[in-house]
Design a protein around this motif. Structure first.
Motif, PDB file in Angstrom:
ATOM      1  N   HIS A   7       0.812  -1.210   0.000  1.00 10.65           N
ATOM      2  CA  HIS A   7       0.000   0.000   0.000  1.00 10.65           C
ATOM      3  C   HIS A   7       0.850   1.268   0.000  1.00 10.65           C
ATOM      4  CE1 HIS A   7      -3.541   2.438   1.066  1.00 10.65           C
ATOM      5  NE2 HIS A   7      -2.716   3.086   1.863  1.00 10.65           N
ATOM      6  N   ASP A   8       1.864   1.327   0.858  1.00 14.18           N
ATOM      7  CA  ASP A   8       2.701   2.520   0.955  1.00 14.18           C
ATOM      8  C   ASP A   8       3.506   2.749  -0.314  1.00 14.18           C
ATOM      9  OD1 ASP A   8       1.725   2.913   3.497  1.00 14.18           O
ATOM     10  OD2 ASP A   8       3.470   2.055   4.497  1.00 14.18           O
ATOM     11  N   HIS A  11       1.193   4.341  -2.889  1.00 13.67           N
ATOM     12  CA  HIS A  11       1.030   5.769  -2.608  1.00 13.67           C
ATOM     13  C   HIS A  11       2.241   6.558  -3.088  1.00 13.67           C
ATOM     14  CE1 HIS A  11      -2.533   7.045  -0.362  1.00 13.67           C
ATOM     15  NE2 HIS A  11      -2.637   5.776  -0.016  1.00 13.67           N
ATOM     16  N   GLU A  15       1.787   9.306  -6.040  1.00 16.22           N
ATOM     17  CA  GLU A  15       2.024  10.700  -5.684  1.00 16.22           C
ATOM     18  C   GLU A  15       3.172  11.294  -6.498  1.00 16.22           C
ATOM     19  OE1 GLU A  15       2.345  11.209  -1.426  1.00 16.22           O
ATOM     20  OE2 GLU A  15       0.552   9.981  -1.102  1.00 16.22           O
ATOM     21  N   GLY A  23       0.460  15.054  -0.739  1.00 16.48           N
ATOM     22  CA  GLY A  23      -0.092  13.757  -0.357  1.00 16.48           C
ATOM     23  C   GLY A  23       0.625  13.227   0.882  1.00 16.48           C
ATOM     24  N   PHE A  24       0.391  11.986   1.223  1.00 16.37           N
ATOM     25  CA  PHE A  24       0.978  11.401   2.437  1.00 16.37           C
ATOM     26  C   PHE A  24       2.498  11.505   2.446  1.00 16.37           C
ATOM     27  CE2 PHE A  24       2.939   7.947   4.776  1.00 16.37           C
ATOM     28  CZ  PHE A  24       2.417   8.175   6.039  1.00 16.37           C
ATOM     29  N   TRP A  25       3.159  11.020   1.382  1.00 14.91           N
ATOM     30  CA  TRP A  25       4.619  10.982   1.388  1.00 14.91           C
ATOM     31  C   TRP A  25       5.240  12.358   1.269  1.00 14.91           C
ATOM     32  CZ3 TRP A  25       6.785   7.271   3.702  1.00 14.91           C
ATOM     33  CH2 TRP A  25       6.188   6.015   3.712  1.00 14.91           C
TER      34      TRP A  25
END
Length: 92
Positions: A7-8, A11, A15, A23-25
């Motif tokens: 999942h990571d 992402h 991204e 985004g998250f990262w």
């Protein structure tokens, strides 16, 4: 490790491919903190529950698909007990 895309990793690839810097990262790279994650100085607190859903056009899957396939191949090549290291903002 197998061919499943973590999942990571997905992402990070999406991204990067779409130039999503908040985004998250991207947020993590800038030091943002999230509930349940340990604080690592300098840490930039983030308010709320995120920016909402990503709005994709018909072109985004074309831009992300090949990069996801390449990342999956790199992941599948990691030996048992090994690690995949990615540099934020690049395809490597």
């Amino acid at each position: 490790m197998g061919p499943t895309r973590p999942h990571d990793l997905v992402h990070a690839v999406v991204e990067t491919a779409l130039g999503i810097e908040d985004g998250f990262w991207g947020a993590t790279a800038r030091g943002s903190t999230f509930q349940g994650f340990p604080l690592v100085p300098p840490g930039l607190p983030m308010e709320g529950r995120g920016a909402g859903p990503a709005l994709l056009t018909a072109y985004e899957p074309d831009r992300t698909g090949p990069r996801l396939d390449a990342a999956a191949a790199r992941w599948a090549a990691v030996p048992e007990g090994g690690a995949l290291v990615r540099r934020w903002g690049t395809d490597r």
